[in-house]
Enzyme design. Structure first.
Site, PDB file in Angstrom:
ATOM      1  N   ASP A  87       0.841  -1.196   0.000  1.00  0.00           N
ATOM      2  CA  ASP A  87       0.000   0.000   0.000  1.00  0.00           C
ATOM      3  C   ASP A  87       0.876   1.245   0.000  1.00  0.00           C
ATOM      4  OD1 ASP A  87      -2.252   1.885   1.013  1.00  0.00           O
ATOM      5  OD2 ASP A  87      -3.253  -0.054   0.849  1.00  0.00           O
ATOM      6  N   PRO A  95      -0.446   3.964  18.684  1.00  0.00           N
ATOM      7  CA  PRO A  95      -0.677   3.005  19.772  1.00  0.00           C
ATOM      8  C   PRO A  95      -1.393   1.730  19.341  1.00  0.00           C
ATOM      9  CG  PRO A  95      -1.153   5.229  20.514  1.00  0.00           C
ATOM     10  CD  PRO A  95      -0.893   5.333  19.045  1.00  0.00           C
ATOM     11  N   ASP A 106      10.360  -0.386   1.126  1.00  0.00           N
ATOM     12  CA  ASP A 106       9.782   0.688   0.339  1.00  0.00           C
ATOM     13  C   ASP A 106      10.250   0.541  -1.106  1.00  0.00           C
ATOM     14  OD1 ASP A 106       9.339   3.271  -0.935  1.00  0.00           O
ATOM     15  OD2 ASP A 106       8.902   4.010   1.082  1.00  0.00           O
ATOM     16  N   HIS A 122      -3.361   6.078   4.081  1.00  0.00           N
ATOM     17  CA  HIS A 122      -4.219   4.979   3.650  1.00  0.00           C
ATOM     18  C   HIS A 122      -3.755   3.623   4.170  1.00  0.00           C
ATOM     19  CE1 HIS A 122      -5.949   2.063   0.748  1.00  0.00           C
ATOM     20  NE2 HIS A 122      -6.956   2.920   0.699  1.00  0.00           N
ATOM     21  N   ASN A 217     -13.450   0.578  -6.996  1.00  0.00           N
ATOM     22  CA  ASN A 217     -14.485   1.604  -6.883  1.00  0.00           C
ATOM     23  C   ASN A 217     -14.720   2.227  -8.246  1.00  0.00           C
ATOM     24  OD1 ASN A 217     -14.368   1.140  -4.145  1.00  0.00           O
ATOM     25  ND2 ASN A 217     -13.117   2.938  -3.716  1.00  0.00           N
ATOM     26  N   TYR A 232      -7.950 -11.676 -10.822  1.00  0.00           N
ATOM     27  CA  TYR A 232      -7.136 -12.847 -11.144  1.00  0.00           C
ATOM     28  C   TYR A 232      -7.675 -14.094 -10.430  1.00  0.00           C
ATOM     29  CZ  TYR A 232      -3.503  -9.771 -13.103  1.00  0.00           C
ATOM     30  OH  TYR A 232      -2.811  -8.869 -13.855  1.00  0.00           O
ATOM     31  N   VAL A 235      -7.592 -15.070  -6.318  1.00  0.00           N
ATOM     32  CA  VAL A 235      -7.606 -13.901  -5.438  1.00  0.00           C
ATOM     33  C   VAL A 235      -9.004 -13.732  -4.843  1.00  0.00           C
ATOM     34  CG1 VAL A 235      -7.292 -11.399  -5.323  1.00  0.00           C
ATOM     35  CG2 VAL A 235      -5.795 -12.774  -6.780  1.00  0.00           C
ATOM     36  N   ASP A 258     -16.059 -12.060  -4.729  1.00  0.00           N
ATOM     37  CA  ASP A 258     -16.228 -13.239  -3.877  1.00  0.00           C
ATOM     38  C   ASP A 258     -16.948 -12.942  -2.574  1.00  0.00           C
ATOM     39  OD1 ASP A 258     -14.675 -15.200  -5.478  1.00  0.00           O
ATOM     40  OD2 ASP A 258     -13.009 -13.857  -5.033  1.00  0.00           O
ATOM     41  N   SER A 285     -11.182  -0.696  -0.637  1.00  0.00           N
ATOM     42  CA  SER A 285      -9.906  -0.876   0.061  1.00  0.00           C
ATOM     43  C   SER A 285     -10.130  -1.371   1.479  1.00  0.00           C
ATOM     44  CB  SER A 285      -9.163   0.463   0.168  1.00  0.00           C
ATOM     45  OG  SER A 285      -8.460   0.777  -0.983  1.00  0.00           O
TER      46      SER A 285
END
Length: 415
Positions: A87, A95, A106, A122, A217, A232, A235, A258, A285
């Site tokens: 992501d 916390p 990264d 996000h 979306n 795919y 998934v 699904d 998401s």
């Protein structure tokens, strides 16, 4: 699906097919009225890397009331399971996530942060939904609070990108996650269909990793189109539902969907500080994150199940629509308790002991029927004996129980 933003609201959605693009399914820093700007090298090292948020929720968020993951925690809290969140990065300082976030990687410009810097906010919400800790004085927790998060950053912000290299970066992130111990991979993003991406997904599945992705979306007047990597094979593609259980209008529909999970009015940890980000528009998401959390619960409770068997368990135990499955919510809303606790085997070739012992076809009351037949037979015999004895008894009484004479002898005497 990651959306394109500008000050004041979303830009019109671009039609698929015009270059590679990655999309985060929902909004993040925009809802606070701010624009995320790439930090300078000095600020990039700040532990709280990303936007701040509002105070902790006073009431339990509706998705937690709807799914009630705590009902499954007596069996599984996700301990020992690692969920890779591919992501925008994940904050390790909030916390709700402190101690839950492993060192990651990264792939998009901040290698020194090892995936633990989230400029968009996000990825941190996604991680919090999956594995946020419970019992911290806040009314928020993740679905699998003892799972670990492996942060893998491939998206720098919430803006649409035409970077042709992005599908390859996502594919590389998937392969890296598999190599570094992921049991579940969460892909709350949408990008273009590329062979290297399809191959990376297949590699993850072949290695026994469960792959969950946002169904996508759509903007107003935009037609539903298959979203990748959700479309795919293998998934688990997740759509969004609202508080009433209805399909969220912006959630893409398709035969590849699904499952469904909460996808509107979402709340989760903010990467900057101890606050929370609120996502009123939501997106698939976040729905995918809820399903990834349940997948973590299942993997912890049933470690011998492969990706196909985990998907089978999730779909068979979902709160299904009346027709069983449809293009909007798939097999229905994921059900954490049933997914973990139900005694199910796989639909094909279940391993020994996976299925419950078949019920006996013998009638447990059959012995009573046998006894009844014998009683009836004995009663009939006794009744027959009594009927045959009765005339003898009557004649005996008449003679005073004296022996009788033959008829022929009586006739001779009389003559």
């Amino acid at each position: 699906m990651r959306e394109s933003f500008r000050p004041g609201g979303p830009e019109p959605a671009r039609r698929p097919g015009r270059g590679a693009r990655a999309v985060l399914c929902g909004t993040a820093a925009v809802l606070l009225g701010t624009t995320v700007v790439a930090p300078s090298p000095a600020s990039a090292a700040v532990p709280d890397c990303g936007p701040g948020g509002v105070a902790a929720p006073a009431e339990t968020p509706w998705p937690l009331r709807r799914l009630e993951p705590s009902s499954a925690w007596r069996i599984s809290r996700g301990a020992g399971v690692t969920v890779a969140v591919i992501d925008s990065g994940v904050s390790a300082s909030h916390p709700a996530l402190k101690g839950q976030v492993r060192v990651g990687r990264d792939f998009n410009g901040l290698p020194q942060q090892e995936g633990r810097c989230d400029l968009a906010g996000h990825g941190t919400i996604i991680a919090g939904i999956i594995a946020g800790k419970e019992g911290r004085g806040a009314s928020f927790s993740g679905i699998a609070p003892q799972a670990r998060i492996l942060p893998v950053r491939v998206l720098p912000d919430t803006k649409t990108t035409t970077d042709e290299g992005l599908p390859g970066q996502i594919a590389a992130a998937i392969r890296w996650s598999v190599q570094n111990g992921a049991d579940v991979i969460n892909l709350s993003l949408v990008t273009q269909d590329r062979q290297e991406l399809a191959d990376a997904v297949r590699h993850a599945l072949d290695e026994g990793v469960v792959v969950v992705a946002a169904a996508g979306n759509r903007q107003e007047n935009q037609q539903d189109r298959p979203a990748f990597p959700a479309a795919y094979p293998g998934v688990i593609a997740v759509a969004g539902v609202d508080e009433e259980g209805g399909h969220v209008g912006s959630s893409v529909s398709g035969n590849y969907v699904d499952l469904a999970a909460p996808g509107v009015n979402i709340l989760g940890p903010a990467p900057g500080g101890e606050g929370y980000l609120v996502e009123p528009q939501g997106g698939t998401s976040f729905a995918a994150a809820y399903v990834s959390g349940v997948a973590a619960l299942v993997r912890a409770a049933h470690p011998d199940l492969g990706p196909e068997q985990v998907a089978d368990r999730l779909t068979r135990t979902a709160d299904s629509p009346p027709e069983g499955k449809n293009a909007e919510v798939g097999y229905g809303v994921v059900n954490p308790y049933r997914a973990v606790a139900s005694l199910l085997g796989s639909r094909t070739d279940p391993p020994a002991g996976a299925m419950p012992t078949p019920p006996s076809t013998a009638d447990p009351l059959a012995w009573q029927g046998t006894v009844a037949l014998w009683v009836a037979a004995v009663a009939a015999l006794v009744a027959g004996l009594l009927l045959s004895v009765k005339p003898i008894m009557v004649r005996g009484r008449r003679r005073g129980w004296r022996p009788g004479r033959r008829t022929s002898e009586a006739d001779a005497t009389a003559g």
